[in-house]
Motif scaffolding. Structure first.
Motif, mmCIF file in Angstrom:
data_model
loop_
_atom_site.group_PDB
_atom_site.id
_atom_site.type_symbol
_atom_site.label_atom_id
_atom_site.label_comp_id
_atom_site.label_asym_id
_atom_site.label_seq_id
_atom_site.Cartn_x
_atom_site.Cartn_y
_atom_site.Cartn_z
ATOM 1 N N HIS A 227 0.829 -1.206 0.000
ATOM 2 C CA HIS A 227 0.000 0.000 0.000
ATOM 3 C C HIS A 227 0.859 1.250 0.000
ATOM 4 N N MET B 33 -4.860 6.242 6.110
ATOM 5 C CA MET B 33 -5.649 5.695 5.000
ATOM 6 C C MET B 33 -6.418 4.470 5.473
ATOM 7 N N ARG B 34 -5.711 3.648 6.229
ATOM 8 C CA ARG B 34 -6.312 2.425 6.742
ATOM 9 C C ARG B 34 -7.404 2.745 7.762
ATOM 10 N N GLY B 37 -10.332 4.455 6.067
ATOM 11 C CA GLY B 37 -11.051 3.479 5.240
ATOM 12 C C GLY B 37 -11.982 2.636 6.093
ATOM 13 N N LEU B 38 -11.440 2.155 7.225
ATOM 14 C CA LEU B 38 -12.266 1.335 8.124
ATOM 15 C C LEU B 38 -13.350 2.181 8.778
ATOM 16 N N LEU B 40 -14.772 4.857 7.524
ATOM 17 C CA LEU B 40 -15.814 5.142 6.525
ATOM 18 C C LEU B 40 -16.678 3.909 6.281
ATOM 19 N N LEU B 41 -16.033 2.763 6.302
ATOM 20 C CA LEU B 41 -16.801 1.522 6.113
ATOM 21 C C LEU B 41 -17.814 1.360 7.248
ATOM 22 N N PHE B 44 -20.507 3.876 6.767
ATOM 23 C CA PHE B 44 -21.357 3.487 5.634
ATOM 24 C C PHE B 44 -22.408 2.463 6.077
ATOM 25 N N HIS B 87 -9.365 10.533 3.058
ATOM 26 C CA HIS B 87 -9.357 9.246 2.357
ATOM 27 C C HIS B 87 -9.420 9.435 0.835
ATOM 28 N N THR B 88 -10.262 10.362 0.404
ATOM 29 C CA THR B 88 -10.387 10.607 -1.035
ATOM 30 C C THR B 88 -9.104 11.220 -1.594
ATOM 31 N N GLY B 91 -6.320 8.820 -1.400
ATOM 32 C CA GLY B 91 -6.602 7.728 -2.342
ATOM 33 C C GLY B 91 -6.203 8.112 -3.761
ATOM 34 N N ILE B 92 -6.457 9.370 -4.111
ATOM 35 C CA ILE B 92 -6.084 9.818 -5.468
ATOM 36 C C ILE B 92 -4.558 9.852 -5.599
ATOM 37 N N LEU B 94 -2.470 7.995 -4.010
ATOM 38 C CA LEU B 94 -1.989 6.611 -4.078
ATOM 39 C C LEU B 94 -2.233 5.998 -5.452
ATOM 40 N N MET B 95 -3.410 6.281 -6.025
ATOM 41 C CA MET B 95 -3.697 5.696 -7.337
ATOM 42 C C MET B 95 -2.696 6.194 -8.372
ATOM 43 N N GLN B 98 0.702 4.623 -7.557
ATOM 44 C CA GLN B 98 0.726 3.184 -7.797
ATOM 45 C C GLN B 98 0.652 2.850 -9.281
HETATM 46 C C1 HEM Z 1 -13.943 8.891 -3.720
HETATM 47 C C2 HEM Z 1 -13.800 8.233 -2.627
HETATM 48 C C3 HEM Z 1 -12.737 7.191 -2.379
HETATM 49 C C4 HEM Z 1 -11.532 7.013 -2.982
HETATM 50 C C5 HEM Z 1 -10.868 7.823 -4.086
HETATM 51 C C6 HEM Z 1 -10.919 5.856 -2.345
HETATM 52 C C7 HEM Z 1 -9.698 5.341 -2.667
HETATM 53 C C8 HEM Z 1 -9.097 4.289 -2.036
HETATM 54 C C9 HEM Z 1 -7.847 3.690 -2.403
HETATM 55 C C10 HEM Z 1 -6.992 4.105 -3.577
HETATM 56 C C11 HEM Z 1 -7.584 2.713 -1.522
HETATM 57 C C12 HEM Z 1 -6.358 1.787 -1.526
HETATM 58 C C13 HEM Z 1 -5.291 2.430 -0.757
HETATM 59 C C14 HEM Z 1 -4.051 1.609 -0.695
HETATM 60 O O1 HEM Z 1 -3.540 1.122 -1.685
HETATM 61 O O2 HEM Z 1 -3.540 1.500 0.411
HETATM 62 C C15 HEM Z 1 -8.670 2.660 -0.581
HETATM 63 C C16 HEM Z 1 -8.732 1.799 0.510
HETATM 64 C C17 HEM Z 1 -9.836 1.624 1.299
HETATM 65 N N1 HEM Z 1 -11.037 2.329 1.191
HETATM 66 FE FE1 HEM Z 1 -11.409 3.870 -0.053
HETATM 67 N N2 HEM Z 1 -11.768 5.359 -1.389
HETATM 68 C C18 HEM Z 1 -12.894 6.150 -1.378
HETATM 69 C C19 HEM Z 1 -14.008 6.002 -0.574
HETATM 70 C C20 HEM Z 1 -14.166 5.004 0.361
HETATM 71 C C21 HEM Z 1 -15.384 4.797 1.142
HETATM 72 C C22 HEM Z 1 -16.654 5.613 0.993
HETATM 73 C C23 HEM Z 1 -15.150 3.747 1.962
HETATM 74 C C24 HEM Z 1 -16.029 3.073 2.964
HETATM 75 C C25 HEM Z 1 -17.251 2.719 2.720
HETATM 76 C C26 HEM Z 1 -13.789 3.297 1.718
HETATM 77 C C27 HEM Z 1 -13.180 2.256 2.387
HETATM 78 C C28 HEM Z 1 -11.903 1.840 2.148
HETATM 79 C C29 HEM Z 1 -11.226 0.808 2.912
HETATM 80 C C30 HEM Z 1 -11.788 -0.007 4.062
HETATM 81 C C31 HEM Z 1 -9.942 0.692 2.371
HETATM 82 C C32 HEM Z 1 -8.830 -0.273 2.837
HETATM 83 C C33 HEM Z 1 -7.851 0.521 3.629
HETATM 84 C C34 HEM Z 1 -6.484 -0.093 3.603
HETATM 85 O O3 HEM Z 1 -6.284 -1.180 3.063
HETATM 86 O O4 HEM Z 1 -5.563 0.549 4.139
HETATM 87 N N3 HEM Z 1 -13.233 4.074 0.735
HETATM 88 N N4 HEM Z 1 -9.585 3.631 -0.897
#
Ligand code: HEM
Ligand code: SF4
Ligand code: FES
Lengths: 258, 146
Positions: A227, B33-34, B37-38, B40-41, B44, B87-88, B91-92, B94-95, B98
């Motif tokens: 990650h 991020m982790r 992510g959790l 938000l989950l 949700f 997170h958003t 996440g961008i 990271l994408m 990556q």
């Molecule tokens: C536009 C919104 C979002 C984007 C761009 C996004 C993007 C990402 C990306 C790129 C990852 C992978 C990160 C990595 O490689 O470590 C990730 C992980 C994750 N996301 Fe999102 N995400 C978004 C919204 C959400 C929402 C709404 C939830 C919950 C319902 C969520 C839950 C998670 C979880 C649980 C992980 C795993 C975390 C981890 O492994 O560290 N995400 N997200």
């Protein structure tokens, strides 16, 4: 002896040992073969500007406690055997100068995410077997020794070499795997060391083993567990930058690179 | 018997704040991020449960909306806003990273071997994302507590 090597003996007698500084070296001791006890033993060692953590450990072994278990060989960041946790961060003992740590107490522990053999020496079998799994050699059908024309070379441009040369500096010290947060929870993760080596050979223009290697790493405990925390690259003592290799490697699987 | 002492650092390897000091802001971003992510989950799932009250009639629906009309509720929603933005944004980043962009070019390494993938571009993105999350939380609170 003295007459045979007058210069050497002269030099020895003239070496002034004038350490004005000393540090406390805290060494984590354990022997899992015997029991699960763990303890820190403290030693006071003299240091100079150039004293490395390995020098200090060897000082302890020579003068204070010869039973301290360490692994080392080259003393020059080439063999990859002296990896350990130094003040909480993975590093090579022979490549870390105490004066640069800016601390009067130096704590040395075995690397995280490896089974301890004894004291500071860890078992690296898993890393080596993951390293082998990615087939760390040039794969191709033909050979540089040709029946008809004798020996020939597989030519490569300097640009071709630049694509992989940094990854070929890996000394398999395993520091990257011990820094990696995924490794902290997932014993079966292939790890940054092996992934960087997968990239090293795939990016080599002489190699034809791309698909074989991608198959090995494209599985549930393979490349996707990375990650990009970047900690592997923070600790790599050779500039391999495994995190870069892994992200570039992803490109092949995502169809961005071919 | 296979010796496994210390073969895995375990959760300490994730949560120990000392790691962030040793491994830098990228490690903090990884942890956040982790956690976000959790978080938000969990939000949700809770959100689906909460909004499912609409099937139970207006009185129940209104009552469930009131849950977040308290000071604690507002603070909780502010946290959700912060989690969303971080997170958003991260996440961008990271994408993009990556996919192999913004992580430097392979070259012959030279002492002192600064890793190119850990660079100012990435750090600036992380700080900007943290800043945006704080700003969004502040704005959200300004609206909610107005
Ligand atoms: C536009 C919104 C979002 C984007 C761009 C996004 C993007 C990402 C990306 C790129 C990852 C992978 C990160 C990595 O490689 O470590 C990730 C992980 C994750 N996301 Fe999102 N995400 C978004 C919204 C959400 C929402 C709404 C939830 C919950 C319902 C969520 C839950 C998670 C979880 C649980 C992980 C795993 C975390 C981890 O492994 O560290 N995400 N997200
Ligand atoms: S990539 Fe770097 S840290 Fe990892 S094993 Fe190779 S030399 Fe050591
Ligand atoms: S002793 Fe060889 S790398 Fe340190």
């Amino acid at each position: 002896m003295a007459t045979l090597h007058p210069k050497l003996s002269e030099e020895r007698s003239q070496t002034v040992v004038s350490s004005t500084k000393s540090v406390k070296l805290k060494i984590k001791r354990s022997n899992p073969n015997v029991n699960s006890d763990q303890q820190f033993d403290d030693f006071v060692v003299p240091i100079e500007k150039w004293t490395t953590v390995l020098d200090a450990l060897l000082d302890v072994k020579s003068h204070l406690d010869h039973s301290v278990g360490i692994r080392y060989s080259c003393r020059q960041a080439s063999c990859g055997s002296c990896g350990m946790k130094i003040n909480g961060k993975p590093g090579l003992a022979c490549f870390t100068k105490i004066s640069e740590l800016n601390s009067d107490t130096i704590t040395v522990e075995p690397m995280d995410n490896y089974p301890v053999v004894r004291d500071l020496a860890v078992n690296m079998d898993r890393m080596i077997s993951n390293h082998k799994k990615v087939m760390p050699y040039v794969i191709r059908e033909d050979s540089e020794i040709d029946a008809e024309s004798g020996i020939r070379e597989f030519l490569q441009s300097p640009e071709n070499v630049d694509k992989y040369i940094q990854f070929s500096s890996c000394i398999k010290c395993g520091l990257c795997n011990s820094a990696c947060p995924t490794m902290a929870m997932d014993k079966t993760f292939v790890g940054p060391q092996a992934l960087a080596q997968a990239y090293r050979y795939i990016a080599d223009s002489r190699d034809k083993g791309k698909n074989k290697r991608l198959k090995v790493i494209d599985e549930s405990h393979g490349i996707w567990r990375c990650h990009f925390a970047g900690s592997c690259s923070q600790v790599c003592p050779k500039g391999v930058d495994p995190a870069m290799g892994i992200q570039l490697l992803r490109g092949y699987l995502l169809g961005i690179r071919d | 018997m296979e010796r496994e002492t210390g073969a895995r650092e375990g959760l300490k390897g994730w949560l120990n704040p000392g790691k962030i000091g040793k491994f830098g802001i990228e490690r903090l971003a990884w942890l956040l991020m982790r956690l976000t992510g959790l978080g938000l989950l969990a939000y949700f799932i809770g959100h689906i449960y909460e909004t499912s009250h609409i099937l139970d009639g207006k009185a129940v629906w209104d009552k469930s909306l009131e849950m977040t009309q308290t000071t604690e509720g507002h603070l909780f929603l502010a946290l959700v806003i912060g989690m969303c933005v971080f997170h958003t944004g991260n996440g961008i980043r990271l994408m993009i990273a990556q996919m192999g962009y913004g992580i430097g070019k392979t070259e012959r390494p030279d002492y002192p071997y600064k890793p190119q993938s850990i660079n100012m571009k990435g750090k600036a993105c992380i700080y900007a994302t943290l800043g945006m999350a704080a700003l969004a939380m502040w704005y959200g609170m300004a609206v909610m507590f107005a």
